[in-house]
Design a protein around this motif. Sequence first.
Motif, short mmCIF file in Angstrom:
data_model
loop_
_atom_site.label_atom_id
_atom_site.label_comp_id
_atom_site.label_asym_id
_atom_site.label_seq_id
_atom_site.Cartn_x
_atom_site.Cartn_y
_atom_site.Cartn_z
N ARG A 79 28.44 19.75 67.66
CA ARG A 79 28.93 19.28 66.37
C ARG A 79 30.08 18.31 66.56
O ARG A 79 30.82 18.39 67.54
CB ARG A 79 29.39 20.47 65.51
N CYS A 80 30.26 17.40 65.62
CA CYS A 80 31.35 16.42 65.70
C CYS A 80 32.69 17.15 65.69
O CYS A 80 32.85 18.17 65.02
CB CYS A 80 31.27 15.45 64.53
N SER A 81 33.65 16.60 66.43
CA SER A 81 34.96 17.27 66.53
C SER A 81 35.65 17.35 65.17
O SER A 81 36.52 18.19 64.97
CB SER A 81 35.85 16.55 67.54
N ARG A 119 38.65 9.07 57.30
CA ARG A 119 37.27 8.93 57.76
C ARG A 119 37.21 9.20 59.26
O ARG A 119 37.99 8.63 60.03
CB ARG A 119 36.74 7.53 57.46
N CYS A 120 36.27 10.04 59.67
CA CYS A 120 36.07 10.33 61.09
C CYS A 120 35.62 9.06 61.82
O CYS A 120 34.70 8.38 61.38
CB CYS A 120 35.03 11.44 61.26
N ALA A 121 36.29 8.77 62.95
CA ALA A 121 35.97 7.56 63.71
C ALA A 121 34.66 7.72 64.47
O ALA A 121 34.08 6.73 64.93
CB ALA A 121 37.10 7.25 64.68
N VAL A 122 34.17 8.94 64.60
CA VAL A 122 32.94 9.18 65.37
C VAL A 122 31.72 9.22 64.46
O VAL A 122 30.77 8.47 64.66
CB VAL A 122 33.05 10.50 66.17
N CYS A 123 31.74 10.09 63.43
CA CYS A 123 30.53 10.29 62.62
C CYS A 123 30.63 9.68 61.23
O CYS A 123 29.65 9.64 60.50
CB CYS A 123 30.20 11.78 62.52
N GLY A 124 31.83 9.20 60.83
CA GLY A 124 31.97 8.53 59.54
C GLY A 124 32.13 9.45 58.34
O GLY A 124 32.14 8.97 57.21
ZN LIG Z 1 33.08 13.44 62.67
#
Ligand SMILES: [Zn+2]
Length: 144
Positions: A79-81, A119-124
């Motif tokens: 899962r995204c951090s 906003r998450c820099a990985v998953c948006g």
């Molecule tokens: Zn994320």
Amino acid sequence: MALRPDELLADLLSRDPVQVWASACAVIQLDDLALIELVRHLPEIERGTADLDLGGAFFPNREHLQQALRVLRARRDGRCSCSVYPGYLFYDPEKEAQAKRIRILSHTPPDWTMTYRCRCAVCGSDYDVEQGESHYTWWQWRPA
Ligand SMILES: [Zn+2]
């Protein structure tokens, strides 16, 4: 002073409340590569820390250990951090932004209590973050 994953593991399994607490706080801040090392030992860590009383004055120290375990489980499950932000009160949006893990899209005028849109820099994924103050400054993250 950055501890190596094997040192963090030894502290987590030490049954010493102070060492477990310090190690859990370090795990929460770890980069991905170091996390992978620890994820392999997750069952051991879960067994070794069960029923350990970590104390805590204004805030139960066990929450830091629970968060470290959530971080490790998120990494294990791919899962995204950012999925571990909600439910833990110590992710400062400014620090997360400095570490380039999120972007701050907007915020209310700076004050003790304020809100951020991040906003998450990985998953948006977008989050609304409420900043508050009691004995310590806290941040409540909620999916936007
Ligand atoms: Zn994320």
